[in-house]
Scaffold this motif. Structure first.
Motif, PDB file in Angstrom:
ATOM      1  N   ALA A 254       0.829  -1.210   0.000  1.00  0.00           N
ATOM      2  CA  ALA A 254       0.000   0.000   0.000  1.00  0.00           C
ATOM      3  C   ALA A 254       0.861   1.256   0.000  1.00  0.00           C
ATOM      4  N   TRP A 255       1.919   1.251   0.840  1.00  0.00           N
ATOM      5  CA  TRP A 255       2.798   2.425   0.863  1.00  0.00           C
ATOM      6  C   TRP A 255       3.520   2.596  -0.469  1.00  0.00           C
ATOM      7  N   LEU A 256       3.965   1.470  -1.038  1.00  0.00           N
ATOM      8  CA  LEU A 256       4.653   1.578  -2.326  1.00  0.00           C
ATOM      9  C   LEU A 256       3.698   2.040  -3.422  1.00  0.00           C
ATOM     10  N   ALA A 257       2.444   1.580  -3.347  1.00  0.00           N
ATOM     11  CA  ALA A 257       1.449   2.045  -4.316  1.00  0.00           C
ATOM     12  C   ALA A 257       1.230   3.543  -4.180  1.00  0.00           C
ATOM     13  N   GLU A 258       1.186   4.024  -2.931  1.00  0.00           N
ATOM     14  CA  GLU A 258       1.048   5.467  -2.734  1.00  0.00           C
ATOM     15  C   GLU A 258       2.267   6.201  -3.265  1.00  0.00           C
TER      16      GLU A 258
END
Length: 627
Positions: A251-255
């Motif tokens: 999720a953080w990498l997607a953000e």
């Protein structure tokens, strides 16, 4: 904005700076339509007038800059000629507006006494051009440093006072104000970064830097700020991965990937996170395989598998090794998922080739927002298969069915009735034609042995399954609706069997494509535009690529009978994937698209009711077998 100026000086400025010819007479009290009643409402202040109300300032401005008021000119003992010469000298020295000895105040003083003075008018025009050039250069200075921005703001106010209606001046004023807003957004974003308010939800640092870029798309400071925000999100992703919270890491990498377009740092971070994930999975796999060598090791092995599945990406080979070892014992008996086999017949032949479909679960039916879906395909519901099953790799062929007919002297429905529905090339329609049965092709001609059998009713298909079960000693039957859709989707969840793309992948199946042509050159009116598979009518089985489960023609070629009775919706439908059958029902279900239906009927969730005696050139079947 309002500026105070005497009518005489307003007229002089309008002539000297706005490029007008001669000013119109001042309007009478009250004004006229389309004109202000007081010319002073549109003009700037006279030299020495009071402070105005306009303020250009910002967090990075050198100082708050009030409306420019022309400094008073010391005219003691100075003639107009002397004032003109002083103005020219000041202009030549670049001394334009700062005090009473600057060019602009001197020329304004000349105009105050002599409104039509040509030299003053021309001088002010040159001063305006010079100030525009200087302000533009200041705004182009790298990083738009605060001193340059403050100076450009002062020059913009001078210009706004001199030529309030000039489009270039207004444009410059807008650029200055925009630059000040950009600086303010950048500083706010940098403050947010220091406080770890990265703003992945659209606020915080990211939001401020994006606001700055919306005003100035090439602003280096804002771009650097976004890069720093991206790095902060990547750091969060890597921290989460180290504690095996790969969902948060993803999720953080997607953000982070949303912060900047095509950033190479995302790919590097992804590789680092995947290395962390890979090491954790190997540790879990090795522990699980060791557990399986012990008498009570199945439970701890399953626990390790659950943890591995939680953190793994779909299709991970390391997890697959552990899962396969556990599933072989639990879900497949002596078979393996993906295993291909065919059962021997008592008469010495072989049954249709089967493939073991993996057990699992899926969301069956159409979502509430799926385009083209009907209430009959809803509500979408979760179905799970606790045990795998084997399914015929292709539709049952004419050759397969012929063996059954000859062995049992069967007379299928179309043979007894003496007709079926075929495609008529002459009219381009489907019509009933005599002499057509299971041996016939889509147009009534003789079918090849490797063509999918058509012109068979659901009863004919069930009778074939019964005979095959007797011949092999195994349990063959029509698939349930759930089994068919599960196998057709093959792990995908899109609108079509191949996903959400509006066009079928090349070679994926026999669908209605705009490039397809009948023997006489007919084309489909409702088809996948730009797609062509080279077939008009059903193709021999396995002519196209298999899906993810190794099955051919699940979404095209022929629609297929399934075991379920027709129900108008999925309310109260079984959740375990068994057929929803009511004894004695006549309305049955067909699933899967075919060579001659609309694109909407090629959707993975599409289903249709058919009378159990129906036979035509668009319906065939395949079987499943228990394992």
């Amino acid at each position: 904005m309002r500026f105070l100026l005497s009518p005489a000086l307003f007229t002089a400025l309008a002539v000297g700076l706005a490029g007008c010819t001669q000013p119109s007479p001042a309007p009478t009290a009250g004004g006229t339509a389309g004109q202000p009643a007081d010319p002073a409402a549109e003009a700037g202040p006279a030299p020495g007038s009071g402070q105005g109300t306009v303020t250009i300032a910002g967090d990075d401005a050198a100082e708050d800059i009030q409306q420019w008021t022309p400094p008073r000119v010391d005219r003691q003992g100075r003639t107009l000629a002397q004032l003109r010469r002083a103005a020219e000298q000041a202009f030549a020295q670049g001394h334009l507006y700062e005090d009473g000895d600057a060019a602009v105040p001197l020329w304004l003083a000349v105009q105050e006494e002599e409104p039509d003075d040509r030299q003053a008018r021309q001088g002010l025009q040159r001063a305006k051009q010079k100030l525009l050039q200087q302000a533009d250069a200041l705004l182009q200075r790298p990083l738009q440093q605060r001193e340059a921005l403050a100076e450009a703001g002062r020059q913009a106010l001078v210009l706004l006072t001199l030529a309030p209606k000039d489009e270039k001046v207004r444009a410059l004023q807008g650029r200055v104000e925009t630059a000040q807003r950009v600086v303010a957004y950048n500083r706010a974003g940098e403050d947010d970064l220091r406080a770890d308010r990265i703003g992945e939800a659209g606020d915080g640092a990211i939001g401020n830097f994006r606001e700055a870029l919306a005003l100035d798309p090439k602003n280096r400071r804002a771009r650097q700020g976004l890069a720093a925000a991206e790095s902060g999100l990547i750091r969060r992703a890597e921290d989460a991965a180290r504690i095996r919270d790969f969902a948060s890491a993803g999720a953080w990498l997607a953000e982070a990937s949303k912060v900047r377009d095509s950033s190479p740092t995302i790919a590097d971070a992804f590789e680092r996170i995947e290395q962390i994930r890979a090491a954790a999975l190997v540790q879990l796999r090795d522990g699980g395989l060791h557990d399986l060598t012990t008498p009570q090791g199945l439970k701890p092995a399953r626990e390790k598998l659950a943890e591995a599945l939680r953190i793994a990406l779909p299709g991970d080979a390391v997890v697959a090794q552990l899962r396969e070892r556990i599933e072989l014992a639990t879900h497949y008996g002596s078979f393996r998922p993906g295993q291909v086999f065919s059962d021997a017949l008592r008469d010495g032949g072989r049954g249709p080739q089967m493939i073991v479909v993996p057990h699992g679960g899926f969301q069956m039916g159409a979502s509430d927002t799926e385009p083209g879906a009907t209430d009959a395909e809803r509500p979408s519901h979760y179905v799970r298969f606790e045990r795998g099953f084997a399914m015929a790799i292709t539709e049952i062929t004419v050759g397969d069915f012929e063996r059954y007919v000859k062995a049992t002297n069967a007379r299928p429905r179309a043979t007894r009735r003496g007709h079926s529905v075929v495609y008529d090339e002459r009219s381009g329609n489907f019509i009933r034609r005599s002499g057509v049965d299971w041996r016939s092709d889509y147009d009534g001609g003789r079918a090849l042995g490797n063509s999918p059998v058509m012109h068979v009713s659901v009863r004919d298909a069930e009778n074939y399954a019964t005979w095959l079960s007797e011949q092999t000693g195994r349990s063959y039957r029509l698939p349930s609706e759930a089994e068919f859709e599960y196998a057709m989707r093959a792990g995908s969840s899109g609108r079509y069997p191949w996903g959400d793309a509006g066009l079928p992948p090349e070679g994926s199946g026999n669908y209605t494509g705009s490039k397809d042509a009948s023997p006489s050159g007919r084309h489909w009116h409702n088809a996948f535009v730009g797609y062509g598979d080279g077939w008009w009518g059903p193709a021999p089985v396995a002519s196209f690529q298999a899906n993810g489960f190794g099955l051919h023609d699940m979404g095209g070629n022929l629609s297929e009978w399934v075991a379920d009775c027709w129900h108008a919706s999925y309310r109260r439908a079984p959740a375990d994937g068994v057929a929803w059958f009511n004894p004695g029902c006549r309305s049955r279900v067909i699933r899967g698209g075919n060579w001659a239906n609309a694109p909407e009927q090629t959707r993975a969730a599409w289903r249709q009711s058919q009378d159990s005696d129906t036979t035509n050139a668009r319906i065939g079947f395949r079987l499943v077998r228990g394992i």
